[in-house]
Design a protein around this motif. Structure first.
Motif, PDB file in Angstrom:
ATOM      1  N   ALA A   1       0.823  -0.927   0.068  1.00 37.26           N
ATOM      2  CA  ALA A   1       0.023  -0.684  -0.217  1.00 37.26           C
ATOM      3  C   ALA A   1       1.031   1.068  -0.025  1.00 37.26           C
ATOM      4  O   ALA A   1       0.297   1.885  -0.475  1.00 37.26           O
ATOM      5  CB  ALA A   1      -1.066   0.144   0.963  1.00 37.26           C
ATOM      6  N   LYS A   2       2.045   1.106   0.895  1.00 38.29           N
ATOM      7  CA  LYS A   2       2.374   2.689   1.081  1.00 38.29           C
ATOM      8  C   LYS A   2       2.821   2.483  -0.460  1.00 38.29           C
ATOM      9  O   LYS A   2       3.724   3.807  -0.770  1.00 38.29           O
ATOM     10  CB  LYS A   2       3.853   2.519   2.092  1.00 38.29           C
ATOM     11  CG  LYS A   2       4.907   1.513   2.173  1.00 38.29           C
ATOM     12  CD  LYS A   2       5.847   1.168   2.915  1.00 38.29           C
ATOM     13  CE  LYS A   2       6.951  -0.068   2.694  1.00 38.29           C
ATOM     14  NZ  LYS A   2       7.215  -0.040   0.811  1.00 38.29           N
ATOM     15  N   ASP A   3       3.349   1.852  -1.544  1.00 38.42           N
ATOM     16  CA  ASP A   3       3.654   2.197  -2.820  1.00 38.42           C
ATOM     17  C   ASP A   3       3.353   2.558  -4.057  1.00 38.42           C
ATOM     18  O   ASP A   3       3.757   2.546  -4.792  1.00 38.42           O
ATOM     19  CB  ASP A   3       4.976   0.695  -2.984  1.00 38.42           C
ATOM     20  CG  ASP A   3       6.148   0.703  -2.697  1.00 38.42           C
ATOM     21  OD1 ASP A   3       6.730  -0.317  -2.682  1.00 38.42           O
ATOM     22  OD2 ASP A   3       6.751   1.928  -2.508  1.00 38.42           O
ATOM     23  N   ILE A   4       1.883   2.723  -3.413  1.00 39.13           N
ATOM     24  CA  ILE A   4       1.178   3.150  -4.480  1.00 39.13           C
ATOM     25  C   ILE A   4       0.371   4.924  -4.318  1.00 39.13           C
ATOM     26  O   ILE A   4       0.533   5.069  -3.446  1.00 39.13           O
ATOM     27  CB  ILE A   4      -0.816   2.634  -3.803  1.00 39.13           C
ATOM     28  CG1 ILE A   4      -0.181   0.897  -3.684  1.00 39.13           C
ATOM     29  CG2 ILE A   4      -1.613   3.487  -5.038  1.00 39.13           C
ATOM     30  CD1 ILE A   4      -0.606   0.699  -4.699  1.00 39.13           C
ATOM     31  N   HIS A   5       1.424   5.652  -5.303  1.00 37.89           N
ATOM     32  CA  HIS A   5       1.527   6.840  -5.265  1.00 37.89           C
ATOM     33  C   HIS A   5       0.077   7.398  -6.034  1.00 37.89           C
ATOM     34  O   HIS A   5       0.312   7.197  -7.391  1.00 37.89           O
ATOM     35  CB  HIS A   5       2.473   7.425  -5.563  1.00 37.89           C
ATOM     36  CG  HIS A   5       3.679   6.178  -4.497  1.00 37.89           C
ATOM     37  ND1 HIS A   5       3.896   6.974  -3.003  1.00 37.89           N
ATOM     38  CD2 HIS A   5       4.388   5.833  -5.045  1.00 37.89           C
ATOM     39  CE1 HIS A   5       5.545   6.314  -2.611  1.00 37.89           C
ATOM     40  NE2 HIS A   5       5.523   4.632  -4.254  1.00 37.89           N
ATOM     41  N   ILE A   6      -0.911   7.740  -5.738  1.00 38.56           N
ATOM     42  CA  ILE A   6      -2.250   8.403  -5.777  1.00 38.56           C
ATOM     43  C   ILE A   6      -1.933   9.846  -6.509  1.00 38.56           C
ATOM     44  O   ILE A   6      -1.821  10.492  -5.577  1.00 38.56           O
ATOM     45  CB  ILE A   6      -3.076   8.282  -5.559  1.00 38.56           C
ATOM     46  CG1 ILE A   6      -2.990   6.466  -5.440  1.00 38.56           C
ATOM     47  CG2 ILE A   6      -4.304   8.565  -6.766  1.00 38.56           C
ATOM     48  CD1 ILE A   6      -4.918   6.221  -5.188  1.00 38.56           C
TER      49      ILE A   6
HETATM   50 ZN    ZN Z   1       7.387   4.368  -3.183  1.00 39.65          ZN
END
Ligand code: ZN
Ligand code: GZL
Length: 362
Positions: A171-176
């Protein structure tokens, strides 16, 4: 002599009376035949908010087709160019013209109480379509028909959560980034809220929320800007397809790849509407990962409401249209929103065909 006159006068008088009665009752006796007189048209004033998107064009077309002369209507159509002031002016004009019904597709939710009170004082029923109005007294409009925009947003964010979970992307790597619609429009409020709540719930990294006005040009400009500021964007949440077209243009112009493989640098685009072929083609190519359908065909729904009212019946105060969730990638087959199951409707994927073609030429 007198006899002769009365012999002529009586039938003459009788036919004059007959014509008078016939006309009054709406049918005219001509040569012994009764022809129904042209039925009074139902006069409808429709204040459309603008022509900003393909969704809007389809909505306008649907309304004009349903409220047409052949269906017994006389439609007065006013385009508000996405400005509330123009819509209020149009409604006042409809009141002056003493239309039978007013239909309003409101550009934003607030600011309608005064003019709707004027319509109510004039005894003209108001039907709201598409976006909602936020008024003190809900008696200021007869009924509303449209979409549940927050549900549309929830379907998309649940699809996204299922997808990244199944693809093991943390989740922390989902940059929206969220390219929003007109601020204050129900469609924007609902879709933005669904994403903000999901970011909170799932721990995604929401980099920015920026208005894109539901237009391709504005979204292109906004996405160019965002790509200049952030180098780790991997999901673009567009609040309608025209914005998605603009965002895709910007992403590809920056030499980046739009697609599903966010773990390997592709940028995923998700969107709303699903109204035109261009959007559906993008889904088939996985350039738009999923679209929450937003159905624009309110014409027949408004026509049915007016016919109910003409028959002295009351339509439902709020009528929500049923809508699909579209994708071509088959990783996610269904989503659950508020305990309700929504099956994904799959569009055939041309992605594999193009990929296969690329492989061959490599
Ligand atoms: Zn990231
Ligand atoms: C939604 C409608 C939105 C569409 C956009 O019902 O109000 O406005 O999603 C349109 O495409 O501009």
């Amino acid at each position: 002599m007198l006899k002769k006159i009365t012999a002529v006068m009586i039938p003459l008088l009788f036919s004059i009376v007959l014509v008078f009665v016939g006309t009054f009752l709406g049918c005219i006796k001509t040569g012994g035949k009764t022809v129904p007189e042209e039925k009074e048209k139902i006069v409808v004033g429709f204040s459309q908010l603008g022509a900003e998107s393909d969704w809007r064009s389809s909505n306008t077309e649907s309304m004009k087709e349903a409220l047409s002369s052949k269906n017994g209507y006389s439609l007065i159509f006013e385009d508000g160019q996405q400005k509330q002031a123009n819509q209020i002016t149009a409604i006042r004009m409809f009141i002056q013209q003493e239309v039978d019904y007013i239909v309003l597709a409101p550009v934003t939710e607030t600011g309608w109480d005064t003019v709707l009170q004027e319509a109510k004082n004039a005894g003209i029923p108001v039907i709201i379509v598409d976006r909602m109005v936020d008024v003190e007294d809900e008696d200021l409009f007869t009924c509303w028909v449209g979409s549940d925009f927050e549900l549309e947003g929830k379907k998309v964010v649940e699809w996204l959560n299922r997808y990244v979970t199944l693809k093991n992307v943390p989740a922390k790597d989902i940059h929206i980034v969220n390219i929003q619609g007109n601020l204050g429009a129900s469609a924007q409020l609902g879709r933005t809220k669904a994403l903000a709540d999901a970011v909170e719930k799932y721990g995604w990294d929401l980099l920015a929320e920026v208005p894109g006005d539901f237009t391709q040009a504005k979204a292109r400009e906004v996405m160019d800007g965002l790509l200049g500021v952030y180098d780790n964007i991997n999901v673009v949440y567009c609040e309608n397809d025209n914005e998605a077209f603009g965002a895709i243009e910007a992403i590809e112009a920056a030499g980046k790849k739009v697609g599903m493989d966010i773990a390997n640098g592709e940028i995923m685009v998700v969107s709303f509407d699903g109204v035109n072929q261009e959007a559906l083609d993008y889904v088939s190519e996985n350039k738009i990962a999923c679209i929450a359908e937003c159905n624009p065909l309110h014409g027949p729904r408004v026509q049915a409401i007016i016919e109910l009212l003409e028959a002295g019946k009351m339509p439902d105060k709020f009528a929500y249209v049923q809508e699909k969730l579209l994708a071509s990638d088959t990783t996610v087959t269904q989503v659950v929103v508020d305990g309700v199951n929504y099956e994904v409707t799959f569009l055939e994927s041309t992605k594999t065909a193009t990929e296969a073609a690329e492989k061959v030429t490599e």
